[in-house]
Design a protein around this motif. Sequence first.
Motif, PDB file in Angstrom:
ATOM      1  N   LYS A 391      -1.950  -3.525   0.287  1.00  0.00           N
ATOM      2  CA  LYS A 391      -0.617  -3.349   0.834  1.00  0.00           C
ATOM      3  C   LYS A 391       0.633  -3.390  -0.230  1.00  0.00           C
ATOM      4  O   LYS A 391       1.425  -2.504  -0.208  1.00  0.00           O
ATOM      5  N   THR A 392       0.383  -4.442  -0.937  1.00  0.00           N
ATOM      6  CA  THR A 392       1.135  -4.571  -1.974  1.00  0.00           C
ATOM      7  C   THR A 392       1.114  -3.680  -2.973  1.00  0.00           C
ATOM      8  O   THR A 392       2.219  -3.033  -3.706  1.00  0.00           O
ATOM      9  N   GLU A 394       0.133  -0.440  -2.489  1.00  0.00           N
ATOM     10  CA  GLU A 394       0.579   0.615  -2.272  1.00  0.00           C
ATOM     11  C   GLU A 394       2.125   0.768  -2.212  1.00  0.00           C
ATOM     12  O   GLU A 394       2.727   2.088  -2.552  1.00  0.00           O
ATOM     13  N   ASN A 395       2.950  -0.170  -2.245  1.00  0.00           N
ATOM     14  CA  ASN A 395       4.327  -0.323  -2.175  1.00  0.00           C
ATOM     15  C   ASN A 395       4.894  -0.146  -3.691  1.00  0.00           C
ATOM     16  O   ASN A 395       6.118  -0.153  -3.888  1.00  0.00           O
ATOM     17  N   GLN A 396       4.056  -0.049  -4.893  1.00  0.00           N
ATOM     18  CA  GLN A 396       4.451  -0.106  -6.044  1.00  0.00           C
ATOM     19  C   GLN A 396       4.058   1.254  -6.624  1.00  0.00           C
ATOM     20  O   GLN A 396       3.082   1.987  -6.346  1.00  0.00           O
ATOM     21  N   ARG A 401       1.882  -0.650 -11.098  1.00  0.00           N
ATOM     22  CA  ARG A 401       0.662  -1.407 -10.696  1.00  0.00           C
ATOM     23  C   ARG A 401      -0.266  -1.955 -11.502  1.00  0.00           C
ATOM     24  O   ARG A 401      -0.611  -1.603 -12.441  1.00  0.00           O
TER      25      ARG A 401
END
Length: 661
Positions: A391-392, A394-396, A401
């Motif tokens: 999830k982390t 995906e937010n980058q 990444r």
Amino acid sequence: MTQATTVLFSWTAQRQDTLSSILSMLLRPSPTDRCEDNCTRLLSGEIYGRAMLHHAKQDSYKAICPVTFMWRPLQQQSIVGTNDRVTEDSIEIKSSSCLRQLWIWMHPSAFDEGLDCLKLACQKMMNDTGVVIGCVSLDGKFATLEVMGLKSFQLLQKLLRPITFSVETGSTTEYTDGDLGKEESFSPGTAVLLTVVDPRFSCHKKAEVLPVAHLSKDPKESMQDKCEQNSTGNLIMKEGVLSTSLSKDESTSSLFMCKDLWDASNGVNPPMEEHILCSKRHQKSLDFFCSKSTASTIFETTEGSYSNLCPIMLLKNADEASLHIGWTIILPICWVKALWIPLISGGAHAIGLREKHWIACDVGLPCFPQDFPDCNANYYMMEKAAAAFDKTMENQSFATRPLRIPIQLPWNSKWFLSNLEGNGDYSGNLDGKLNDVPLSNNCGFSEVSVARTSRMLNSFLKEVSGENLLIYPKGIDRPRFSHVMMNEAKISQGSNLTSLTTDRRLCYLRVVLHAFKEGVFDERAVVCAPRFSDITSLTSRLVNDEGIQVPHAHFGSYFKELPSGKWDFQLPEDPAAREAYRAPIGFVTTGFVRGSKRPAAVAFCEAVLLARFRHEQWSRFPAKKRRKEIFVLVRNLSSTAYRLALATIVLERQEEDVESL
């Protein structure tokens, strides 16, 4: 000091042998595997035991979690005379006519699985024998406080004022100073039942106690009988000296209502609430100055539901290496705050789960569920961590990444079995066909197996016909280290591994890693197989190079993600990267603790591979340079360097590896 997260189950049965049979079926090591003296002390309730809870053998014998179990002490006067000693025969005679009760503590992350396992075993036993067995959860009724450190007992001495002190050894020890006595008088694993005064009351005057035999002419003889019936023990406290903050009537009432901790599951009066206690102290100050207040009427109507006495149980830590020094307090959950605040005020430092994990690693103990890859709780914890990591990510943005690395490690990869192929330098004889080795068909956590007792390890060695492997579990009738290390014939026998095949099951052992010269080992680092040339170059004092390095262009080539979302190893195709490749033999589950005087990491390595590398190193080193430890390489997932480390097999220095924090 920390409040432990544990869940309690209570077993009750009319026959002791019924509960013992279930324990033998589900626990490793089984209570019957212990020496006769320890078995007798366990059954009498004098000491507690630790073991690994497993599913029944017909249900694949999968590990669930480490547990602490204890028997309710038998009534001493009913099984022995004044000069007799508690024996196994006397326990069996008494247990045949009384209800036996057993407590089992486990981690809440294994609550559902553990409860289902216990209930299933009870139901099966009832169907087979017809004996009624009660198995209930006491979740939310009791709590545990762990007090760790060299001065833990001094702190308990300062805060706990026992009015009853019972160690079930066949005779009752009487304490006339209201103190716990000396720490040396308690052996590791002792379970002590106490009833203590609320530590928030200031006890400026020491409590006076008298033996029961000396109170036969006391006008309060009826109160004595009632106290005995409520399991307050063989010591009765004089009225009026319980505490400077308690009146005579309050002392009598509290002593009368006092319950043994084993009976507290049915309910126990909570301690006085903090605001009432403060108001009461304030009122006494006003009375001292002859001032008036209307608050006194409040006390008369509210004090009846509170108690000034708390039933507890003290457990002395019992790790074999004697590195984990401390005590565990079991108490009703409503009394936690009443003891927590005085402990902190007395000098204890509250710690969280991360600090507790650090302490566990520093003293060489595993921490559940991080260091238990054979348990479902560990698998679910890693699954949750992997989901949070994804999830982390995906937010980058793609540019920021980090490199994807496995959170859920491939413990059951068949690469560990393929590494057994070849002769001589086992770690170096890898070719391109390893790249085609598939992951296990049952790619799941159910395939991970860890030997946590010497008997389990010895049984595995017999299963794979590896009796000649150079692994020496403590307590098993095998040659000693000092004898084998100097015996060339014994070492040569360790190379006879033709019977080992790639279709056997994997078996992991817990090892403690220490850096040979330098290096910091992180969680989820890979423990790798060194070539003998690696060892000679990295141990040489004349060589001062960067060691073994993976080319930066192939930094992330050690693992590959499968379409199923799981991970496996891969052999890089680039010749330079392949030359720097070192085959995996295990993983680090707990990394170095920064700031530790002697940093150590907890890892799990495949047993047969460890034996192979020990044989290789012993056969090539001269006798005077051979070590009990095994040289291995460790590579952090965020690094390109391999660091040399020394691996110590835990089961070679202790018979059981079931202790945990």
